[in-house]
Design a protein around this motif. Structure first.
Motif, mmCIF file in Angstrom:
data_model
loop_
_atom_site.group_PDB
_atom_site.id
_atom_site.type_symbol
_atom_site.label_atom_id
_atom_site.label_comp_id
_atom_site.label_asym_id
_atom_site.label_seq_id
_atom_site.Cartn_x
_atom_site.Cartn_y
_atom_site.Cartn_z
ATOM 1 N N PRO A 74 0.851 -1.195 0.000
ATOM 2 C CA PRO A 74 0.000 0.000 0.000
ATOM 3 C C PRO A 74 0.882 1.240 0.000
ATOM 4 O O PRO A 74 1.890 1.298 0.691
ATOM 5 N N GLN A 130 0.152 6.489 3.172
ATOM 6 C CA GLN A 130 -1.059 7.307 3.256
ATOM 7 C C GLN A 130 -0.733 8.710 3.770
ATOM 8 O O GLN A 130 0.088 8.872 4.670
ATOM 9 N N LYS A 133 -9.646 11.302 4.665
ATOM 10 C CA LYS A 133 -9.708 10.250 3.657
ATOM 11 C C LYS A 133 -9.620 8.862 4.284
ATOM 12 O O LYS A 133 -9.392 7.879 3.602
ATOM 13 N N GLY A 184 -10.387 5.315 5.534
ATOM 14 C CA GLY A 184 -11.308 4.308 5.019
ATOM 15 C C GLY A 184 -11.247 4.158 3.514
ATOM 16 O O GLY A 184 -11.878 3.268 2.972
ATOM 17 N N THR A 185 -10.516 5.008 2.815
ATOM 18 C CA THR A 185 -10.398 4.856 1.371
ATOM 19 C C THR A 185 -9.398 3.734 1.081
ATOM 20 O O THR A 185 -8.512 3.442 1.868
ATOM 21 N N THR A 186 -9.579 3.103 -0.048
ATOM 22 C CA THR A 186 -8.686 2.010 -0.438
ATOM 23 C C THR A 186 -7.352 2.587 -0.888
ATOM 24 O O THR A 186 -7.308 3.449 -1.781
ATOM 25 N N PRO A 187 -6.266 2.143 -0.269
ATOM 26 C CA PRO A 187 -4.966 2.680 -0.656
ATOM 27 C C PRO A 187 -4.547 2.182 -2.037
ATOM 28 O O PRO A 187 -4.931 1.084 -2.450
ATOM 29 N N ARG A 188 -3.807 2.979 -2.725
ATOM 30 C CA ARG A 188 -3.248 2.594 -4.019
ATOM 31 C C ARG A 188 -2.076 1.657 -3.748
ATOM 32 O O ARG A 188 -1.307 1.863 -2.820
ATOM 33 N N LEU A 189 -1.947 0.588 -4.544
ATOM 34 C CA LEU A 189 -0.858 -0.369 -4.369
ATOM 35 C C LEU A 189 0.278 -0.040 -5.325
ATOM 36 O O LEU A 189 0.044 0.314 -6.483
#
Length: 150
Positions: A62, A65, A71, A73-78
């Motif tokens: 990930p 952050q 922000k 709870g947002t899906t982290p960029r991999l």
């Protein structure tokens, strides 16, 4: 072993001793791939497992952050280990834990990486540890020999 470096033609900037060592490493690696460890044309040896950098490059992490908690709870960029510049580190970690679970391990005398693996495997009760030194390959029985990076 960095397979890409071993398999490429060593540059002219390398000393002749280093070129000779790189060539010898490439020959031994290809022979072991073909016949297995301790194998030859008439007898199949122990198969070799390779993972290395190509596996490590495919491991995703990930992205760090931001501290903006709005922000949450947002899906982290991999992102890949290659893009983070940590492929060699990740490859070492993958190799370490793969070797711990292996049926057999052949390590190199004087290598801190091998000594660490011998120690972990010994205290886990794992057998099938072999040490490669100037006098050849010997089964390692008991705790690993002490090692110093001096």
């Amino acid at each position: 072993v960095n397979i890409e470096l071993v398999m490429t033609e060593p540059g002219k900037s390398l000393g002749s001793d280093l070129r000779e060592l790189a060539l010898e490493n490439a020959i031994v690696l290809n022979r072991t791939r073909t016949y297995g460890m301790f194998g030859n044309e008439s007898s199949v040896g122990i198969p070799m497992f390779e993972s290395g950098s190509r596996t490590a490059e495919n491991i995703l992490f990930p992205e760090e952050q931001p501290t903006d908690y709005s922000k949450a709870g947002t899906t982290p960029r991999l992102v890949s280990s290659k893009s983070l510049g940590i492929t060699d580190l990740v490859a070492s970690i993958v190799d370490f834990f793969t070797i711990i679970e292996a049926d057999r391990f052949v390590g190199v005398k004087g290598s801190s990486f091998s000594t660490d693996l011998f120690s972990v495997r010994y205290y886990m009760g794992k057998r099938g540890n072999y040490i490669l030194g100037p006098e050849g390959v010997e089964e390692l029985v008991g705790p690993p020999p002490s090692h110093s990076c001096n």
